[in-house]
Enzyme design. Structure first.
Site, PDB file in Angstrom:
ATOM      1  NE  ARG A  14      -2.368   1.762   3.604  1.00 35.89           N
ATOM      2  CZ  ARG A  14      -3.057   1.863   4.740  1.00 35.89           C
ATOM      3  NH1 ARG A  14      -4.268   1.332   4.828  1.00 35.89           N
ATOM      4  NH2 ARG A  14      -2.549   2.443   5.789  1.00 35.89           N
ATOM      5  CE  LYS A  71      -6.536   3.923   4.485  1.00 34.86           C
ATOM      6  NZ  LYS A  71      -7.839   4.573   4.407  1.00 34.86           N
ATOM      7  CB  SER A 114     -11.767  -0.691   4.078  1.00 35.30           C
ATOM      8  OG  SER A 114     -10.427  -0.871   3.712  1.00 35.30           O
TER       9      SER A 114
END
Lengths: 206, 206
Positions: free
Chosen positions: B42, B140, B111
């Site tokens: 990611r 994040k 998610s």
């Protein structure tokens, strides 16, 4: 073969222009109504889900008008919406990888600023090139300094695939790009910011 | 079936942590050496071309260690590198679309912050859920307020697929997540910022 024939002339990019509150579908509808035959969905700051939603809408519109739909950057979204192809920058997936995913019939365009990038893209199987920026532009914040129509001329002399000029092209300067040998021109804000988008498209097409 | 068995335990995400100058390959290598079996690439701010380069490197590494490789967001990059699957947020391509592109054998994670999002993801064919943020997190920037292990418990009671807790999980608090019913935990900075990444992985695995 029909697709190859269409790879020339006016190429409309629906990139969001914040001064003009027009979404991609509004821009595409006006451009298609006025006779545009190539539409690229480019929205650098939209989510993939939003892009897919617009892509599906534009896919329907472009099919209605027998026009091409090209998706900027996102090979997966091009596949999911059944677009005619993708346009890839130098930082996007390489053209060879896009070809493996999209198949032999897809139209793959590649951005090129130099003769070397142009030759590499052609060798990688690109179907056309977007060469620019021709002139200074406000719609692409990461665009470099203008390379001008002479660079396009140099590239056009080296490659066999269609070459589109892009970047800062407007009704005043586009003839310079065509004179340099461009097969077509890509326009963004000259359409999306125009008071009358259809009239702006017709002016280029005329 | 082997893939399904692996969908539990420790799930390492290689997201770039600017304080720690470690690229995805460095993080993955340390995690795999220490026994990790699920790695997600990611990198929200990398170009597609850079992502593909890392993805190929991680694909080789994970195959050497018989571990799973999941790609965040980019279905096209997952296809191009031959990853085991993708992880999709609520703004990414819908799970149904990813399934059409990746096929029935791919692992698709989604998610979810709420029971409704979890049920929708399961109905759309997700193979696992990432539920969070469990705790406050710094890695994040677009993560919302923590929803806590109790939300995970509520979700776990409603779905049949594996559920991973994610967000702010560290060696001090991860047991709360497992007690709430999580099949596994996703960790990012607890590994990538650790002075000794291998030791941090082993601490979670122990």
């Amino acid at each position: 073969m029909e697709k190859a024939i269409l790879l020339s002339g006016l190429y409309i990019i629906t990139d969001h222009v914040k001064e003009a509150d027009r979404d991609p579908a509004t821009i595409a509808q006006a451009a298609l109504d006025a006779g545009a035959k190539i539409i690229q969905l480019r929205e650098k700051y939209a989510s993939a889900r939003q892009m897919l939603s617009w892509a599906r809408h534009l896919r329907q519109l472009t099919q209605t008008y027998s026009a091409l739909l090209i998706i900027n950057d996102h090979v997966d979204i091009a596949m999911a919406c059944g677009a005619d192809g993708v346009h890839l920058g130098q930082d996007d997936l390489p053209a060879e990888e896009a070809r493996k995913l999209l198949g032999s019939q897809a139209i793959i365009g590649v951005s090129a600023e130099t003769v070397q990038e142009a030759l590499e893209a052609e060798a990688a199987g690109a179907n056309y090139l977007g060469v620019g920026p021709m002139f200074s532009t406000s719609t692409k914040s990461d665009a470099g300094a203008p390379i001008g129509p002479e660079r396009l001329r140099a590239i056009k002399q080296q490659v066999g695939i269609p070459v589109f000029g892009i970047g800062g092209i407007n009704p005043t300067n586009y003839r310079e790009v065509l004179k340099a040998g461009a097969d077509g021109i890509c326009v963004i804000s000259a359409i999306s910011r125009a008071p009358d988008m259809g009239a702006a498209v017709r002016e280029f097409l005329a």
